[in-house]
Design a protein around this motif. Structure first.
Motif, PDB file in Angstrom:
ATOM      1  N   THR A  73       0.764  44.288  47.454  1.00  0.00           N
ATOM      2  CA  THR A  73       1.119  44.971  46.208  1.00  0.00           C
ATOM      3  C   THR A  73       2.625  44.949  45.991  1.00  0.00           C
ATOM      4  O   THR A  73       3.105  44.664  44.879  1.00  0.00           O
ATOM      5  N   LEU A  74       3.383  45.232  47.047  1.00  0.00           N
ATOM      6  CA  LEU A  74       4.842  45.221  46.940  1.00  0.00           C
ATOM      7  C   LEU A  74       5.349  43.819  46.619  1.00  0.00           C
ATOM      8  O   LEU A  74       6.220  43.641  45.760  1.00  0.00           O
ATOM      9  N   LEU A  75       4.802  42.820  47.295  1.00  0.00           N
ATOM     10  CA  LEU A  75       5.216  41.439  47.038  1.00  0.00           C
ATOM     11  C   LEU A  75       4.940  41.041  45.590  1.00  0.00           C
ATOM     12  O   LEU A  75       5.789  40.433  44.921  1.00  0.00           O
ATOM     13  N   LEU A  76       3.758  41.397  45.094  1.00  0.00           N
ATOM     14  CA  LEU A  76       3.411  41.070  43.712  1.00  0.00           C
ATOM     15  C   LEU A  76       4.314  41.808  42.721  1.00  0.00           C
ATOM     16  O   LEU A  76       4.690  41.245  41.684  1.00  0.00           O
ATOM     17  N   ALA A  77       4.663  43.050  43.048  1.00  0.00           N
ATOM     18  CA  ALA A  77       5.576  43.803  42.176  1.00  0.00           C
ATOM     19  C   ALA A  77       6.927  43.098  42.086  1.00  0.00           C
ATOM     20  O   ALA A  77       7.511  42.979  41.001  1.00  0.00           O
ATOM     21  N   ILE A  78       7.423  42.617  43.221  1.00  0.00           N
ATOM     22  CA  ILE A  78       8.697  41.892  43.245  1.00  0.00           C
ATOM     23  C   ILE A  78       8.607  40.619  42.411  1.00  0.00           C
ATOM     24  O   ILE A  78       9.487  40.326  41.596  1.00  0.00           O
ATOM     25  N   LEU A  79       7.522  39.871  42.592  1.00  0.00           N
ATOM     26  CA  LEU A  79       7.363  38.599  41.882  1.00  0.00           C
ATOM     27  C   LEU A  79       7.186  38.816  40.380  1.00  0.00           C
ATOM     28  O   LEU A  79       7.743  38.063  39.567  1.00  0.00           O
ATOM     29  N   LEU A  80       6.422  39.820  40.007  1.00  0.00           N
ATOM     30  CA  LEU A  80       6.194  40.089  38.580  1.00  0.00           C
ATOM     31  C   LEU A  80       7.468  40.568  37.892  1.00  0.00           C
ATOM     32  O   LEU A  80       7.766  40.154  36.770  1.00  0.00           O
ATOM     33  N   LEU A  81       8.216  41.449  38.556  1.00  0.00           N
ATOM     34  CA  LEU A  81       9.489  41.891  37.997  1.00  0.00           C
ATOM     35  C   LEU A  81      10.436  40.709  37.828  1.00  0.00           C
ATOM     36  O   LEU A  81      11.100  40.565  36.805  1.00  0.00           O
ATOM     37  N   ASP A  82      10.474  39.857  38.853  1.00  0.00           N
ATOM     38  CA  ASP A  82      11.387  38.721  38.796  1.00  0.00           C
ATOM     39  C   ASP A  82      10.973  37.703  37.739  1.00  0.00           C
ATOM     40  O   ASP A  82      11.823  37.019  37.162  1.00  0.00           O
ATOM     41  N   LEU A  83       9.683  37.612  37.469  1.00  0.00           N
ATOM     42  CA  LEU A  83       9.203  36.704  36.423  1.00  0.00           C
ATOM     43  C   LEU A  83       9.744  37.127  35.062  1.00  0.00           C
ATOM     44  O   LEU A  83      10.252  36.302  34.283  1.00  0.00           O
ATOM     45  N   VAL A  84       9.661  38.414  34.763  1.00  0.00           N
ATOM     46  CA  VAL A  84      10.155  38.911  33.477  1.00  0.00           C
ATOM     47  C   VAL A  84      11.676  38.798  33.413  1.00  0.00           C
ATOM     48  O   VAL A  84      12.242  38.380  32.392  1.00  0.00           O
ATOM     49  N   VAL A  85      12.344  39.153  34.513  1.00  0.00           N
ATOM     50  CA  VAL A  85      13.806  39.047  34.549  1.00  0.00           C
ATOM     51  C   VAL A  85      14.233  37.596  34.353  1.00  0.00           C
ATOM     52  O   VAL A  85      15.209  37.317  33.652  1.00  0.00           O
ATOM     53  N   TYR A  86      13.495  36.683  34.967  1.00  0.00           N
ATOM     54  CA  TYR A  86      13.808  35.250  34.816  1.00  0.00           C
ATOM     55  C   TYR A  86      13.824  34.853  33.341  1.00  0.00           C
ATOM     56  O   TYR A  86      14.788  34.244  32.855  1.00  0.00           O
ATOM     57  N   TRP A  87      12.763  35.193  32.612  1.00  0.00           N
ATOM     58  CA  TRP A  87      12.671  34.771  31.214  1.00  0.00           C
ATOM     59  C   TRP A  87      13.618  35.546  30.309  1.00  0.00           C
ATOM     60  O   TRP A  87      14.186  34.997  29.371  1.00  0.00           O
ATOM     61  N   ARG A  88      13.802  36.833  30.587  1.00  0.00           N
ATOM     62  CA  ARG A  88      14.786  37.597  29.809  1.00  0.00           C
ATOM     63  C   ARG A  88      16.174  37.008  30.006  1.00  0.00           C
ATOM     64  O   ARG A  88      16.929  36.796  29.050  1.00  0.00           O
ATOM     65  N   HIS A  89      16.500  36.717  31.255  1.00  0.00           N
ATOM     66  CA  HIS A  89      17.809  36.144  31.579  1.00  0.00           C
ATOM     67  C   HIS A  89      17.963  34.752  30.963  1.00  0.00           C
ATOM     68  O   HIS A  89      19.016  34.431  30.382  1.00  0.00           O
ATOM     69  N   ARG A  90      16.933  33.960  31.041  1.00  0.00           N
ATOM     70  CA  ARG A  90      17.002  32.601  30.480  1.00  0.00           C
ATOM     71  C   ARG A  90      17.179  32.653  28.962  1.00  0.00           C
ATOM     72  O   ARG A  90      17.961  31.873  28.396  1.00  0.00           O
ATOM     73  N   LEU A  91      16.490  33.574  28.317  1.00  0.00           N
ATOM     74  CA  LEU A  91      16.624  33.719  26.865  1.00  0.00           C
ATOM     75  C   LEU A  91      18.019  34.203  26.474  1.00  0.00           C
ATOM     76  O   LEU A  91      18.518  33.883  25.387  1.00  0.00           O
ATOM     77  N   GLU A  92      18.660  34.970  27.360  1.00  0.00           N
ATOM     78  CA  GLU A  92      20.014  35.433  27.064  1.00  0.00           C
ATOM     79  C   GLU A  92      21.024  34.288  27.035  1.00  0.00           C
ATOM     80  O   GLU A  92      22.132  34.452  26.532  1.00  0.00           O
ATOM     81  N   HIS A  93      20.631  33.148  27.566  1.00  0.00           N
ATOM     82  CA  HIS A  93      21.511  31.978  27.505  1.00  0.00           C
ATOM     83  C   HIS A  93      21.278  31.158  26.241  1.00  0.00           C
ATOM     84  O   HIS A  93      21.974  30.166  26.016  1.00  0.00           O
ATOM     85  N   HIS A  94      20.296  31.560  25.438  1.00  0.00           N
ATOM     86  CA  HIS A  94      20.098  30.921  24.140  1.00  0.00           C
ATOM     87  C   HIS A  94      21.251  31.340  23.227  1.00  0.00           C
ATOM     88  O   HIS A  94      21.750  32.474  23.321  1.00  0.00           O
ATOM     89  N   PRO A  95      21.698  30.449  22.338  1.00  0.00           N
ATOM     90  CA  PRO A  95      22.833  30.785  21.461  1.00  0.00           C
ATOM     91  C   PRO A  95      22.696  32.116  20.717  1.00  0.00           C
ATOM     92  O   PRO A  95      23.695  32.797  20.480  1.00  0.00           O
ATOM     93  N   LEU A  96      21.473  32.511  20.359  1.00  0.00           N
ATOM     94  CA  LEU A  96      21.301  33.762  19.615  1.00  0.00           C
ATOM     95  C   LEU A  96      21.616  34.995  20.455  1.00  0.00           C
ATOM     96  O   LEU A  96      22.067  36.016  19.929  1.00  0.00           O
ATOM     97  N   LEU A  97      21.357  34.921  21.761  1.00  0.00           N
ATOM     98  CA  LEU A  97      21.583  36.076  22.629  1.00  0.00           C
ATOM     99  C   LEU A  97      22.821  35.930  23.515  1.00  0.00           C
ATOM    100  O   LEU A  97      23.254  36.915  24.127  1.00  0.00           O
ATOM    101  N   TRP A  98      23.369  34.717  23.580  1.00  0.00           N
ATOM    102  CA  TRP A  98      24.534  34.508  24.432  1.00  0.00           C
ATOM    103  C   TRP A  98      25.689  35.466  24.127  1.00  0.00           C
ATOM    104  O   TRP A  98      26.361  35.930  25.066  1.00  0.00           O
ATOM    105  N   PRO A  99      25.977  35.814  22.868  1.00  0.00           N
ATOM    106  CA  PRO A  99      27.099  36.728  22.610  1.00  0.00           C
ATOM    107  C   PRO A  99      27.009  38.057  23.349  1.00  0.00           C
ATOM    108  O   PRO A  99      28.037  38.643  23.689  1.00  0.00           O
TER     109      PRO A  99
END
Length: 271
Positions: free
Chosen positions: A92-118
């Protein structure tokens, strides 16, 4: 003032504990170079501290409302939530870490898009990467993470203890990977984001900056093709072309016309 007190206590406790641990790490690693390192990073350290206090104390109560509203609107999948009771707690703990990191990955990646980069550029402005760079976030970027990062685990009904433990581990790992140490972590670095891998993400090179988005594990970068081996880039130069600024300058950064002109030019350019 009472509404700010819990946030102030939590923030000061976090800064004191992480400062002790990572300050000692810097002292051990840099030894006779520690005074020079402190002088080089002092200005950016103070900017990071100022942004941390604004986000974690002054604005924190305001961040609660949109975060709760979004998670409340999404709700909890009761069917999936009921399945966690039968899962072994370490899993359960491992899955919580992986699931949190999955969302952080995509949120972070989207922040590098020109619309969110500022709103994300502030986090990349440090030229002397150090543990406090973790907290160098524009309030709008911080608000985005508050609203988005926990949605998946909340929707899936992951037990509160596992979410809390995963958040604690993620927080401390974030401080660690921002430290100014050229560590790849060897074989462990194949699974965990290392300080060297994350420094590569902060490199002053816009092409290579689009790599190693994960906070804790390398899994999602490898699955989605954005992992880059940091070994050839140890101790790379960090920062952005626009340069680093003080607290006021960083707060105003997203509203500069040149960011939005660049964004407009890039989004309107033919494919």
């Amino acid at each position: 003032m009472e509404i700010f007190a819990p946030y102030a206590r939590a923030t000061l406790t976090l800064l004191a504990s992480t400062g002790l641990v990572f300050g000692m790490l810097a002292l051990v690693v840099k030894r006779n170079r520690i005074v020079e390192a402190v002088k080089l990073s002092r200005r950016e350290f103070m900017t990071n501290l100022g942004l941390a206090l604004i986000n974690a104390i002054i604005l924190a109560p305001l961040f609660v409302f949109p975060g709760n509203a979004i998670s409340g609107a999404l709700g909890v999948n009761e069917t999936l939530a009921g399945l966690w009771d039968g899962v072994w707690k370490p899993v359960t703990l491992l899955l919580a870490i992986l699931l949190l990191d999955l969302v952080v990955y995509w949120r972070h990646r989207l922040e590098h898009h020109p619309l969110l980069w500022p709103i994300h550029a502030t986090h990349h402005a440090d030229t002397t990467l150090q543990w406090m760079s973790t907290l160098r976030k524009h309030p709008l970027s911080k608000l985005l993470s508050v609203c988005v990062d926990m949605l998946l685990v909340l929707y899936l009904g992951v037990p509160a203890w596992a979410v809390g433990a995963a958040l604690l581990l993620r927080s401390w790992w974030a401080f660690f990977i921002h430290c100014d140490v050229p560590w790849t972590l060897g074989l462990f670095g194949e699974v965990l984001i290392s300080p060297a891998a994350h420094r590569l993400h902060h490199i002053r090179d816009e092409a290579l900056m689009g790599s190693n988005y994960g906070n804790t594990v390398t899994l999602w970068d490898k699955v989605f093709g954005t992992y880059v081996d940091p070994a050839p880039y140890l101790d790379c130069e960090t920062g952005i072309a626009e340069g680093t600024r003080g607290v006021a300058g960083e707060l105003m950064r997203p509203f500069e016309k040149r960011y939005w002109k660049k964004t407009s030019d890039e989004t309107e350019a033919p494919a």
